[in-house]
Scaffold this motif. Structure first.
Motif, PDB file in Angstrom:
ATOM      1  N   GLU A  42      32.624  38.886  30.830  1.00  0.00           N
ATOM      2  CA  GLU A  42      31.266  39.398  30.747  1.00  0.00           C
ATOM      3  C   GLU A  42      30.314  38.233  30.536  1.00  0.00           C
ATOM      4  N   GLY A  43      29.280  38.155  31.357  1.00  0.00           N
ATOM      5  CA  GLY A  43      28.310  37.076  31.213  1.00  0.00           C
ATOM      6  C   GLY A  43      26.926  37.641  30.933  1.00  0.00           C
TER       7      GLY A  43
ATOM      8  N   GLY B  64      18.772  38.879  30.342  1.00  0.00           N
ATOM      9  CA  GLY B  64      19.629  39.348  29.259  1.00  0.00           C
ATOM     10  C   GLY B  64      20.646  40.409  29.649  1.00  0.00           C
ATOM     11  N   THR B  65      20.649  40.824  30.938  1.00  0.00           N
ATOM     12  CA  THR B  65      21.637  41.802  31.384  1.00  0.00           C
ATOM     13  C   THR B  65      23.035  41.226  31.171  1.00  0.00           C
ATOM     14  N   THR B  66      23.924  42.049  30.619  1.00  0.00           N
ATOM     15  CA  THR B  66      25.283  41.585  30.349  1.00  0.00           C
ATOM     16  C   THR B  66      26.259  42.399  31.182  1.00  0.00           C
ATOM     17  N   LYS B  67      26.910  41.734  32.127  1.00  0.00           N
ATOM     18  CA  LYS B  67      27.839  42.411  33.031  1.00  0.00           C
ATOM     19  C   LYS B  67      28.985  41.485  33.368  1.00  0.00           C
ATOM     20  N   CYS B  68      30.049  42.073  33.940  1.00  0.00           N
ATOM     21  CA  CYS B  68      31.153  41.244  34.416  1.00  0.00           C
ATOM     22  C   CYS B  68      30.670  40.377  35.573  1.00  0.00           C
TER      23      CYS B  68
ATOM     24  N   TRP C   9      38.998  43.011  38.495  1.00  0.00           N
ATOM     25  CA  TRP C   9      37.906  43.946  38.223  1.00  0.00           C
ATOM     26  C   TRP C   9      38.034  45.225  39.031  1.00  0.00           C
ATOM     27  N   PHE C  10      38.175  45.092  40.335  1.00  0.00           N
ATOM     28  CA  PHE C  10      38.245  46.267  41.214  1.00  0.00           C
ATOM     29  C   PHE C  10      39.716  46.696  41.315  1.00  0.00           C
ATOM     30  N   VAL C  11      40.257  47.168  40.196  1.00  0.00           N
ATOM     31  CA  VAL C  11      41.677  47.524  40.180  1.00  0.00           C
ATOM     32  C   VAL C  11      41.878  48.874  39.496  1.00  0.00           C
ATOM     33  N   TRP C  12      42.951  49.564  39.909  1.00  0.00           N
ATOM     34  CA  TRP C  12      43.369  50.777  39.208  1.00  0.00           C
ATOM     35  C   TRP C  12      44.763  50.515  38.650  1.00  0.00           C
ATOM     36  N   ARG C  13      44.910  50.761  37.334  1.00  0.00           N
ATOM     37  CA  ARG C  13      46.201  50.575  36.685  1.00  0.00           C
ATOM     38  C   ARG C  13      46.785  51.939  36.360  1.00  0.00           C
ATOM     39  N   SER C  14      48.113  52.050  36.482  1.00  0.00           N
ATOM     40  CA  SER C  14      48.737  53.363  36.302  1.00  0.00           C
ATOM     41  C   SER C  14      48.626  53.872  34.866  1.00  0.00           C
ATOM     42  N   GLN C  15      48.206  53.014  33.939  1.00  0.00           N
ATOM     43  CA  GLN C  15      47.995  53.487  32.559  1.00  0.00           C
ATOM     44  C   GLN C  15      46.694  54.274  32.426  1.00  0.00           C
ATOM     45  N   GLN C  16      45.804  54.204  33.434  1.00  0.00           N
ATOM     46  CA  GLN C  16      44.529  54.919  33.340  1.00  0.00           C
ATOM     47  C   GLN C  16      44.774  56.426  33.394  1.00  0.00           C
TER      48      GLN C  16
END
Lengths: 103, 246
Positions: free
Chosen positions: A37-38, A44-48, B99-106
């Motif tokens: 997260e940056g 100030g927006t905080t996102k991946c 980030w753009f992932v689906w894990r089977s624990q979800q």
């Protein structure tokens, strides 16, 4: 809602997600920093970092804040060297518990 | 780190898209939704790198499937879809992206929305759900030009007609099958309201496709009450594949 505002103001969709920079960044970082997260140094927006708008058609990569389009990250490869400029962010918060999943 | 993948099978999904099955030594497995960088090097040393989403479910056998759409002016995709043969080798870097992932624990309901070849990483999620024997309910809204452009048609049909909890809806943008109840057109708010999970269930939404598709779809999801932080997106470049910057 920030995403919508940007979508309406953009005339051409010439960017991808910060996600797409993960391969290039994996050359030098032990963990996947696109999931970090940056905080934008401008608004100030905080996102991946994966959610940043990524521009890849120049000589390097430029990641911009999805809310205000401020430059967060620049990456340029010059022969055997990678130049990284992170000054657009006030911090990056990294999850080190999943480092074994990084490529 | 670059690994070598050997082509072990080729399968045409449509007249312009081909699935390439690679056997990769020391492959660390992957998570559904991740991509790889593929590097091709010509005999004169010129090399080109492209990113492709992984279509296959995670597995321990070192098998990686990519589905590549041929771009008319592409530098790499015409080679991958027309010239690459079984036994050939390509270099791979990955798996990439957490980030753009689906894990089977979800455990939350999952909404998948694909635009064209954006189906590829979402198919990996559908396959991963099956191979992990997850019972999490999935809904897939697949926007595609016409019936002949659908990837993985038979498999999707089989999965969604199994009476399980994967629901599939096609949204045709240019031509529909005969007697289709909806005119061809883009995904709109009414189609999302009709086919998606209610936002009250707080589904995680994965949207993948060309940038303009992702922008409009993500905005519609927010309009329909979905939380922006539950929407994950993966955009493809304006030409339909991710750009190189090498």
């Amino acid at each position: 809602m920030a995403r919508q505002a940007v979508a309406m103001s953009s005339t051409n969709y010439d960017y991808l997600d910060g996600n797409a920079a993960a391969g290039e960044l994996s050359k030098v970082f032990a963990v996947d920093i696109t999931t970090a997260e940056g905080r934008c140094g401008e608004c100030g927006t905080t996102k991946c970092l994966a959610e940043a708008h990524l521009y890849m058609h120049g000589p390097g990569l430029v990641a911009r804040c999805p809310a205000c389009e401020h430059v967060l990250l620049r990456l340029v490869n010059v022969r055997e060297h990678m130049f990284l400029d992170f000054r657009g962010m006030t911090y990056l918060r990294l999850d080190t518990s999943r480092s074994e999943e990084a490529s | 780190m670059w690994r070598v993948g050997t082509v072990v099978a080729l399968h045409d999904e449509t007249p312009t898209a081909r699935t390439i099955t690679l056997q990769v030594a020391d492959w660390p497995s992957h998570v559904a939704g991740q991509h790889v960088d593929v590097r091709l090097t010509a005999s004169d040393g010129y090399s080109a790198v492209r990113s492709y989403s992984i279509a296959s479910a995670p597995n321990s056998e070192g098998r990686v499937e990519l589905t590549v759409e041929r771009l008319p002016d592409g530098e790499v995709s015409p080679y991958l879809t027309q010239e690459l043969a079984v036994g050939d080798r390509v270099e791979l870097r990955g798996p990439i992206g957490g980030w753009f992932v689906w894990r089977s624990q979800q455990t939350e309901p999952i909404q998948l929305i694909a635009g064209g070849s954006g189906i590829v990483p979402l198919m990996a999620m559908v396959r991963s759900r099956a191979s992990a024997r997850s019972t999490v309910p999935f809904r897939l809204l697949y926007s595609v030009r016409e019936p002949g452009a659908v990837f993985y048609r038979d498999e999707l049909q089989a999965i969604s007609s199994r009476g399980g909890s994967v629901t599939l809806t096609y949204a045709y943008t240019r031509a529909t099958p005969k007697d289709w109840p909806r005119l061809p057109g883009r995904i709109d708010a009414s189609l999302i309201a009709e086919t998606n999970w209610s936002s009250k269930l707080i589904p995680t939404c994965y949207v993948c496709g060309p940038t303009s598709f992702v922008e409009s779809t993500a905005a519609l999801l927010v309009t329909c009450g979905n939380r922006p932080d539950k929407i994950r997106t993966e955009r493809f470049g304006p030409t339909g594949g991710r750009n190189e910057f090498h």
